[in-house]
Design an enzyme around this catalytic site. Structure first.
Site, PDB file in Angstrom:
ATOM      1  N   LYS A  48      -0.385   2.291  -1.541  1.00  0.00           N
ATOM      2  CA  LYS A  48      -0.201   3.338  -2.567  1.00  0.00           C
ATOM      3  C   LYS A  48      -0.210   2.724  -3.977  1.00  0.00           C
ATOM      4  O   LYS A  48      -0.897   3.208  -4.860  1.00  0.00           O
ATOM      5  CB  LYS A  48       1.122   4.094  -2.349  1.00  0.00           C
ATOM      6  CG  LYS A  48       1.221   4.793  -1.010  1.00  0.00           C
ATOM      7  CD  LYS A  48       2.484   5.634  -0.882  1.00  0.00           C
ATOM      8  CE  LYS A  48       3.777   4.836  -0.902  1.00  0.00           C
ATOM      9  NZ  LYS A  48       3.989   3.958   0.277  1.00  0.00           N
ATOM     10  N   ARG A  83      12.606  -0.068   6.471  1.00  0.00           N
ATOM     11  CA  ARG A  83      11.857   0.851   5.612  1.00  0.00           C
ATOM     12  C   ARG A  83      10.870   1.682   6.439  1.00  0.00           C
ATOM     13  O   ARG A  83      10.675   2.863   6.189  1.00  0.00           O
ATOM     14  CB  ARG A  83      11.116   0.071   4.518  1.00  0.00           C
ATOM     15  CG  ARG A  83      12.066  -0.465   3.442  1.00  0.00           C
ATOM     16  CD  ARG A  83      11.442  -1.561   2.628  1.00  0.00           C
ATOM     17  NE  ARG A  83      10.354  -1.099   1.793  1.00  0.00           N
ATOM     18  CZ  ARG A  83       9.386  -1.898   1.333  1.00  0.00           C
ATOM     19  NH1 ARG A  83       9.361  -3.167   1.634  1.00  0.00           N
ATOM     20  NH2 ARG A  83       8.443  -1.397   0.568  1.00  0.00           N
ATOM     21  N   ARG A 105       9.628  11.574  -1.026  1.00  0.00           N
ATOM     22  CA  ARG A 105       9.856  10.707   0.127  1.00  0.00           C
ATOM     23  C   ARG A 105      10.405  11.512   1.302  1.00  0.00           C
ATOM     24  O   ARG A 105      10.469  11.026   2.412  1.00  0.00           O
ATOM     25  CB  ARG A 105      10.933   9.725  -0.226  1.00  0.00           C
ATOM     26  CG  ARG A 105      10.756   8.281  -0.547  1.00  0.00           C
ATOM     27  CD  ARG A 105       9.695   7.481  -0.056  1.00  0.00           C
ATOM     28  NE  ARG A 105       9.999   6.075   0.016  1.00  0.00           N
ATOM     29  CZ  ARG A 105       9.652   5.169  -0.895  1.00  0.00           C
ATOM     30  NH1 ARG A 105       9.007   5.513  -1.970  1.00  0.00           N
ATOM     31  NH2 ARG A 105       9.931   3.897  -0.696  1.00  0.00           N
ATOM     32  N   ARG A 123       9.194  -9.286  -3.421  1.00  0.00           N
ATOM     33  CA  ARG A 123      10.257  -8.281  -3.464  1.00  0.00           C
ATOM     34  C   ARG A 123      11.272  -8.563  -2.369  1.00  0.00           C
ATOM     35  O   ARG A 123      10.903  -8.899  -1.244  1.00  0.00           O
ATOM     36  CB  ARG A 123       9.654  -6.888  -3.240  1.00  0.00           C
ATOM     37  CG  ARG A 123       9.262  -6.207  -4.520  1.00  0.00           C
ATOM     38  CD  ARG A 123       8.490  -4.942  -4.269  1.00  0.00           C
ATOM     39  NE  ARG A 123       9.161  -3.994  -3.379  1.00  0.00           N
ATOM     40  CZ  ARG A 123       8.709  -2.766  -3.143  1.00  0.00           C
ATOM     41  NH1 ARG A 123       7.597  -2.342  -3.729  1.00  0.00           N
ATOM     42  NH2 ARG A 123       9.339  -1.958  -2.321  1.00  0.00           N
ATOM     43  N   ARG A 167       2.721  -9.898   0.204  1.00  0.00           N
ATOM     44  CA  ARG A 167       2.635  -9.317  -1.145  1.00  0.00           C
ATOM     45  C   ARG A 167       3.431 -10.137  -2.165  1.00  0.00           C
ATOM     46  O   ARG A 167       4.565 -10.536  -1.910  1.00  0.00           O
ATOM     47  CB  ARG A 167       3.183  -7.880  -1.101  1.00  0.00           C
ATOM     48  CG  ARG A 167       3.264  -7.228  -2.456  1.00  0.00           C
ATOM     49  CD  ARG A 167       3.302  -5.731  -2.363  1.00  0.00           C
ATOM     50  NE  ARG A 167       4.564  -5.210  -1.873  1.00  0.00           N
ATOM     51  CZ  ARG A 167       4.805  -3.904  -1.711  1.00  0.00           C
ATOM     52  NH1 ARG A 167       3.863  -3.033  -1.988  1.00  0.00           N
ATOM     53  NH2 ARG A 167       5.970  -3.488  -1.253  1.00  0.00           N
TER      54      ARG A 167
HETATM   55  P1  AMP Z   1       8.779   1.516  -3.080  1.00  0.00           P
HETATM   56  O1  AMP Z   1       8.469   0.598  -4.221  1.00  0.00           O
HETATM   57  O2  AMP Z   1       8.120   2.858  -3.209  1.00  0.00           O
HETATM   58  O3  AMP Z   1       8.537   0.878  -1.731  1.00  0.00           O
HETATM   59  O4  AMP Z   1      10.354   1.816  -3.165  1.00  0.00           O
HETATM   60  C1  AMP Z   1      11.314   0.772  -3.040  1.00  0.00           C
HETATM   61  C2  AMP Z   1      12.663   1.363  -2.742  1.00  0.00           C
HETATM   62  O5  AMP Z   1      13.069   2.226  -3.829  1.00  0.00           O
HETATM   63  C3  AMP Z   1      12.741   2.238  -1.498  1.00  0.00           C
HETATM   64  O6  AMP Z   1      12.949   1.480  -0.321  1.00  0.00           O
HETATM   65  C4  AMP Z   1      13.932   3.123  -1.842  1.00  0.00           C
HETATM   66  O7  AMP Z   1      15.151   2.420  -1.692  1.00  0.00           O
HETATM   67  C5  AMP Z   1      13.749   3.374  -3.324  1.00  0.00           C
HETATM   68  N1  AMP Z   1      12.920   4.580  -3.600  1.00  0.00           N
HETATM   69  C6  AMP Z   1      11.670   4.623  -4.171  1.00  0.00           C
HETATM   70  N2  AMP Z   1      11.236   5.892  -4.282  1.00  0.00           N
HETATM   71  C7  AMP Z   1      12.236   6.671  -3.769  1.00  0.00           C
HETATM   72  C8  AMP Z   1      12.381   8.068  -3.581  1.00  0.00           C
HETATM   73  N3  AMP Z   1      11.413   8.948  -3.918  1.00  0.00           N
HETATM   74  N4  AMP Z   1      13.536   8.511  -3.019  1.00  0.00           N
HETATM   75  C9  AMP Z   1      14.525   7.671  -2.664  1.00  0.00           C
HETATM   76  N5  AMP Z   1      14.437   6.333  -2.793  1.00  0.00           N
HETATM   77  C10 AMP Z   1      13.308   5.821  -3.342  1.00  0.00           C
END
Ligand code: AMP
Length: 232
Positions: free
Chosen positions: A31, A182, A103, A171, A138
């Protein structure tokens, strides 16, 4: 925040494409990479709730401190905090490619309540082996956020960003135990979204297992097809 762009700043094929886009898919589906490509090539701003949250954590804000407790475990941050952050970064008249939001079903409903028009939702289908391979390799630039992969897209100089010379990091939540959590959360929470948008008739699906350029081409094709259909 990068909002609505003047017509003359739009690049590439964007004029024929949908411009308010949600990308759905598990962590590691690509994404972020695809959204960055859309931003660089077409000028559609990339809005990532994960990036916005990490920025708050980095700045040490109250919201960041509260969010970190969930992010470290791979759990979802409470909707209220994420929505608060998103509202500051999206407007009714902006173009965007939204990555990481919604999400879960509640978050999709919040977008509806806020009357956020969405032109297309693209679900990136990808298998588990690809996910683990992509996430564990990554690396991200600490300064400019550029995404690399140790095997697929390594930097020219190990650990250093090609673009800005920043230091690359992994990360915390790209470690294998957290990746598993996740993915579990994704399966439990996010998959309902696919059904929700399918029923609304705005869902598109693409195979996201291949190379970035190949997947990007499928994405643009879908967005253009959609854009044309809407004009007709
Ligand atoms: P990502 O970079 O999209 O993988 O997001 C990293 C982390 O941020 C996730 O594992 C969640 O803890 C938090 N996060 C990101 N977007 C959301 C969302 N829309 N709702 C809740 N938590 C989020």
């Amino acid at each position: 925040m990068k909002g609505l762009l003047p017509e003359e700043e739009l690049r590439g094929d964007i004029k024929e494409m949908k411009k308010r886009i949600i990308l759905l898919g598990p962590p590691g589906a690509g994404k972020g990479t695809l959204a960055e490509m859309l931003q660089e090539r077409e000028g559609i701003p990339h809005v990532s709730t994960g990036d916005l949250l990490r920025e708050e954590v980095k700045k040490g804000t109250d919201l960041g401190k509260r969010a970190l407790r969930y992010m470290e475990k791979g759990a979802l941050v409470p909707d209220k905090l994420v929505v608060q952050l998103l509202k500051k970064n999206l407007s009714q008249d902006s173009f965007f490619v939204l990555d990481g939001f919604p999400r879960n079903l509640q978050q999709a409903k919040i977008l509806e309540e806020e009357k956020m028009r969405i032109d297309a939702v693209v679900n990136l289908r990808v298998n588990d082996e690809t996910i683990i391979f992509r996430l564990s390799g990554r690396r991200i630039c600490r300064s400019c956020g550029k995404i690399y992969h140790l095997v697929n897209f390594p930097p020219k100089k190990e650990g250093i960003c090609d673009i800005c010379g920043g230091i690359l990091y992994q990360r915390e939540d790209d470690r294998e135990e957290v990746i598993k959590e996740r993915l579990k959360v994704y399966r439990e929470e996010t998959q309902d979204l696919v059904k929700f948008y399918k029923e609304k008739g705005i869902l598109e699906e693409i195979d996201a297992n291949g190379e970035a350029e190949e997947i990007y081409a499928s994405l643009v094709e879908v967005l253009k097809r959609n854009g044309k259909e809407r004009e007709n």
